[in-house]
Scaffold this active site. Structure first.
Site, PDB file in Angstrom:
ATOM      1  N   ASP A 162       0.850  -1.200   0.000  1.00  0.00           N
ATOM      2  CA  ASP A 162       0.000   0.000   0.000  1.00  0.00           C
ATOM      3  C   ASP A 162       0.884   1.247   0.000  1.00  0.00           C
ATOM      4  O   ASP A 162       2.105   1.150   0.166  1.00  0.00           O
ATOM      5  CB  ASP A 162      -0.973  -0.002   1.196  1.00  0.00           C
ATOM      6  CG  ASP A 162      -0.294  -0.347   2.523  1.00  0.00           C
ATOM      7  OD1 ASP A 162       0.958  -0.301   2.581  1.00  0.00           O
ATOM      8  OD2 ASP A 162      -0.997  -0.647   3.497  1.00  0.00           O
ATOM      9  N   ASN A 203      -7.782  -2.447  14.645  1.00  0.00           N
ATOM     10  CA  ASN A 203      -9.186  -2.536  14.232  1.00  0.00           C
ATOM     11  C   ASN A 203      -9.391  -3.646  13.196  1.00  0.00           C
ATOM     12  O   ASN A 203     -10.443  -3.742  12.578  1.00  0.00           O
ATOM     13  CB  ASN A 203      -9.685  -1.191  13.683  1.00  0.00           C
ATOM     14  CG  ASN A 203      -8.944  -0.787  12.411  1.00  0.00           C
ATOM     15  OD1 ASN A 203      -8.015  -1.472  11.980  1.00  0.00           O
ATOM     16  ND2 ASN A 203      -9.342   0.315  11.822  1.00  0.00           N
ATOM     17  N   HIS A 212      -7.578  -4.038  10.360  1.00  0.00           N
ATOM     18  CA  HIS A 212      -7.267  -3.725   8.959  1.00  0.00           C
ATOM     19  C   HIS A 212      -6.069  -4.515   8.455  1.00  0.00           C
ATOM     20  O   HIS A 212      -5.182  -4.902   9.219  1.00  0.00           O
ATOM     21  CB  HIS A 212      -7.102  -2.207   8.731  1.00  0.00           C
ATOM     22  CG  HIS A 212      -5.838  -1.601   9.239  1.00  0.00           C
ATOM     23  ND1 HIS A 212      -5.818  -0.537  10.116  1.00  0.00           N
ATOM     24  CD2 HIS A 212      -4.540  -1.877   8.980  1.00  0.00           C
ATOM     25  CE1 HIS A 212      -4.567  -0.197  10.359  1.00  0.00           C
ATOM     26  NE2 HIS A 212      -3.774  -0.991   9.686  1.00  0.00           N
ATOM     27  N   GLU A 268      -9.732  -1.034   5.429  1.00  0.00           N
ATOM     28  CA  GLU A 268     -10.293  -0.719   6.745  1.00  0.00           C
ATOM     29  C   GLU A 268     -11.611  -1.472   6.947  1.00  0.00           C
ATOM     30  O   GLU A 268     -12.171  -2.013   5.992  1.00  0.00           O
ATOM     31  CB  GLU A 268     -10.528   0.798   6.841  1.00  0.00           C
ATOM     32  CG  GLU A 268      -9.252   1.632   6.806  1.00  0.00           C
ATOM     33  CD  GLU A 268      -8.367   1.428   8.034  1.00  0.00           C
ATOM     34  OE1 GLU A 268      -8.882   1.081   9.106  1.00  0.00           O
ATOM     35  OE2 GLU A 268      -7.145   1.631   7.911  1.00  0.00           O
TER      36      GLU A 268
HETATM   37  C1  GLP Z   1      -0.565  -0.015   8.644  1.00  0.00           C
HETATM   38  C2  GLP Z   1      -0.325  -0.595   7.256  1.00  0.00           C
HETATM   39  C3  GLP Z   1      -0.380  -2.091   7.286  1.00  0.00           C
HETATM   40  C4  GLP Z   1       0.278  -2.583   8.560  1.00  0.00           C
HETATM   41  C5  GLP Z   1      -0.610  -2.263   9.727  1.00  0.00           C
HETATM   42  C6  GLP Z   1      -0.033  -2.606  11.096  1.00  0.00           C
HETATM   43  O1  GLP Z   1      -1.346   1.107   8.609  1.00  0.00           O
HETATM   44  N1  GLP Z   1      -1.162  -0.062   6.232  1.00  0.00           N
HETATM   45  O2  GLP Z   1       0.237  -2.599   6.131  1.00  0.00           O
HETATM   46  O3  GLP Z   1       0.489  -3.956   8.485  1.00  0.00           O
HETATM   47  O4  GLP Z   1      -1.006  -0.899   9.665  1.00  0.00           O
HETATM   48  O5  GLP Z   1       0.938  -1.702  11.452  1.00  0.00           O
HETATM   49  P1  GLP Z   1       1.965  -1.943  12.649  1.00  0.00           P
HETATM   50  O6  GLP Z   1       2.792  -3.116  12.280  1.00  0.00           O
HETATM   51  O7  GLP Z   1       2.763  -0.674  12.750  1.00  0.00           O
HETATM   52  O8  GLP Z   1       1.154  -2.202  13.870  1.00  0.00           O
END
Ligand code: GLP
Length: 250
Positions: free
Chosen positions: A67, A136, A138, A143
């Site tokens: 992304d 949440n 995602h 989302e």
């Molecule tokens: C982000 C990204 C995801 C990521 C997730 C968890 O916003 N878009 O690709 O895996 O949230 O993030 P983190 O590993 O910092 O908890």
């Protein structure tokens, strides 16, 4: 579903990197899609170590970026691409021409997303999808409420992500409100998925996603339907999973 639990964050990073390295050893020309975030940062550091030790070779790997934030080019150190380049692609000398990412600074993002789907298809699909999970539920920028049929597209960046990345972009206001992401269907089309979760903040959602109802309100719950899902968690993130948890030997 294969579930792996490690005692602490350190072992989690080491084990997660070892699993990715093993995947590449078995398929040196693997097409891998990489997530960014705090979870994967430590894993990529370990993977770079394995590369230095000559344990894994990235010269034939093709990389996809999961992304991206609108307008955040590789020149912006907060972009997903720039972080992946700094954390992994650079250190493991992944050939530049093997890296695919969203051109999120382009004017027509819908076209960019369609093109991204075409590139994935023409490369032969994704062999391994690396994912983190939001508190949440995602995955990528998909989302709660995202359709299970979604493909790469333009999306609104979720509030949780805006808060989580505010430091990285300099302030909450500077986090782009729009992003592009591979869709849930795109993710589910990958041959294999590794889902990584570390820390107590992920415990409740990890349990819901893996053992609760499969609903669009919890995007990661769709992963229960994937035929080749491996979940790697540390003890804190796995705390709410129904026990006994299988600790797979390396
Ligand atoms: C982000 C990204 C995801 C990521 C997730 C968890 O916003 N878009 O690709 O895996 O949230 O993030 P983190 O590993 O910092 O908890």
């Amino acid at each position: 579903m294969k579930l792996i639990m490690e005692e602490n964050a350190c072992d989690f990073n080491r084990r997660s990197a070892a699993e990715i390295a093993r995947f590449i050893q078995n398929k040196p020309d693997a097409r891998i899609c990489f997530a960014t975030g705090e979870t994967t940062k430590g894993i990529y550091a370990e993977l770079a170590e394995l590369y230095k030790q000559g344990e894994v070779d990235f010269s034939r790997v093709t990389a996809f970026v999961l992304d991206e934030y609108q307008g955040a080019s590789r020149m912006n150190p907060a972009s997903c691409l720039a972080r992946l380049e700094a954390q992994l692609f650079g250190p493991v000398h992944l050939p530049e021409e093997h890296i695919h990412s969203f051109d999120s600074a382009a004017a027509d993002l819908h076209h960019v997303c369609m093109e991204y789907e075409n590139i994935i298809r023409s490369e032969g699909g994704i062999d391994l999808q690396i994912l983190g999970i939001g508190t949440n539920g995602h995955i990528g920028f998909n989302e709660p409420g995202a359709s299970f049929d979604s493909i790469s597209r333009v999306v609104e960046v979720g509030q949780e992500t805006i808060v989580a990345r505010s430091e990285m972009f300099g302030s909450k206001e500077l986090v782009p409100r729009t992003g592009v992401t591979m869709g849930i269907k795109t993710i589910m089309n990958s041959a294999n998925i590794y889902l990584f979760a570390v820390g107590a903040s992920k415990a409740q959602m990890l349990e819901k996603a893996l053992f609760g109802p499969i609903v669009p309100d919890i995007p990661a719950s769709v992963l229960q339907l994937h035929p080749s899902l491996t979940v790697i968690a540390d003890k804190e993130a796995a705390a709410k999973l129904p026990g006994p948890i299988l600790v797979q030997p390396e």
